[in-house]
Design a protein around this motif. Structure first.
Motif, short mmCIF file in Angstrom:
data_model
loop_
_atom_site.label_atom_id
_atom_site.label_comp_id
_atom_site.label_asym_id
_atom_site.label_seq_id
_atom_site.Cartn_x
_atom_site.Cartn_y
_atom_site.Cartn_z
N HIS A 72 0.84 -1.20 0.00
CA HIS A 72 0.00 0.00 0.00
C HIS A 72 0.88 1.25 0.00
N ASN A 73 1.91 1.25 0.81
CA ASN A 73 2.82 2.40 0.89
C ASN A 73 3.44 2.68 -0.48
N ARG A 74 3.82 1.63 -1.19
CA ARG A 74 4.41 1.79 -2.52
C ARG A 74 3.37 2.36 -3.49
N ARG A 75 2.13 1.84 -3.42
CA ARG A 75 1.07 2.31 -4.33
C ARG A 75 0.75 3.79 -4.15
N VAL A 76 0.80 4.28 -2.91
CA VAL A 76 0.44 5.69 -2.66
C VAL A 76 1.65 6.61 -2.76
N GLY A 78 4.52 6.45 -0.96
CA GLY A 78 5.20 6.68 0.31
C GLY A 78 6.67 6.36 0.23
N VAL A 79 7.46 6.98 1.08
CA VAL A 79 8.91 6.72 1.10
C VAL A 79 9.16 5.33 1.69
N PRO A 80 10.24 4.69 1.31
CA PRO A 80 10.51 3.32 1.77
C PRO A 80 10.65 3.19 3.29
N ASN A 81 11.07 4.26 3.97
CA ASN A 81 11.22 4.17 5.42
C ASN A 81 10.11 4.93 6.15
N SER A 82 8.91 4.92 5.59
CA SER A 82 7.77 5.66 6.12
C SER A 82 7.40 5.21 7.53
N TRP A 83 7.05 6.18 8.37
CA TRP A 83 6.57 5.87 9.73
C TRP A 83 5.23 5.16 9.68
N HIS A 84 4.52 5.26 8.55
CA HIS A 84 3.24 4.56 8.41
C HIS A 84 3.44 3.04 8.46
N ALA A 151 15.04 13.97 -4.93
CA ALA A 151 14.89 14.22 -6.37
C ALA A 151 14.30 12.99 -7.07
N ASP A 152 14.51 11.81 -6.48
CA ASP A 152 13.91 10.60 -7.05
C ASP A 152 12.39 10.63 -6.93
N TYR A 153 11.85 11.34 -5.95
CA TYR A 153 10.41 11.36 -5.70
C TYR A 153 9.70 12.46 -6.47
#
Length: 170
Positions: A72-76, A78-84, A151-153
């Protein structure tokens, strides 16, 4: 009711209130407004609970995200080290007229320690720590490396200038 209002305006016996109305020339009551006490959030046996923080966030708008799976984090985006991913962050789509600062202040007042507090324009993002957060001292090289990772994001597209955009365009 109208007579009472007129009496208050003329300075006759006014009863103390809890909403800050005072009669000109009269001394305010000793303790009309109670000071706000610092309240530690209740942390259950399992530790921090994002659901409790989300209940506070829901007072200010719609909580759109709390705990996320890696997929889900990848789909939205989110950064790979997300607190979510660890269930320690929430996003809130604020109601009109609600500021990011107001939500952050209420979370702090209720005893939450904010690891991240980001106003992302269309929503607010908060990540929570177990205790007071110390400022990180980072070198300029570390900061530059972070800018390169960001810059990747973000992608930017440049368009030619000019009234009709003819230069270099076909």
């Amino acid at each position: 009711m109208l007579a009472g209002l007129i009496a208050m305006m003329l300075g006759e016996a006014a009863a103390p209130t809890d909403f800050g109305v005072r009669v000109v020339g009269a001394r305010p009551p000793a303790a009309v407004v109670k000071p706000v006490a610092f309240v530690r959030p209740r942390i259950g046996a399992a530790g921090f609970r994002i659901e409790a923080a989300a209940q506070i966030g829901a007072l200010f708008g719609r909580v759109t995200s709390t705990r996320r799976s890696v997929e889900h984090n990848r789909r939205v985006g989110g950064v790979p080290n997300s607190w979510h991913l660890s269930g320690r962050a929430m996003d809130i789509a604020r109601r009109p007229g609600v500021s990011h600062a107001a939500i952050a202040a209420e979370l702090r007042r209720r005893g939450y320690f904010l690891q991240e507090s980001l106003d992302e324009g269309d929503h607010s993002h908060f990540a929570f720590a177990d205790g007071p957060v110390r400022l990180r001292v980072r070198s300029s090289a570390d900061q530059l490396a972070e800018v390169h990772r960001e810059a990747d994001y973000f992608r930017f597209m440049l368009a030619p200038s000019g009234a009709s955009g003819k230069r270099g365009m076909r």
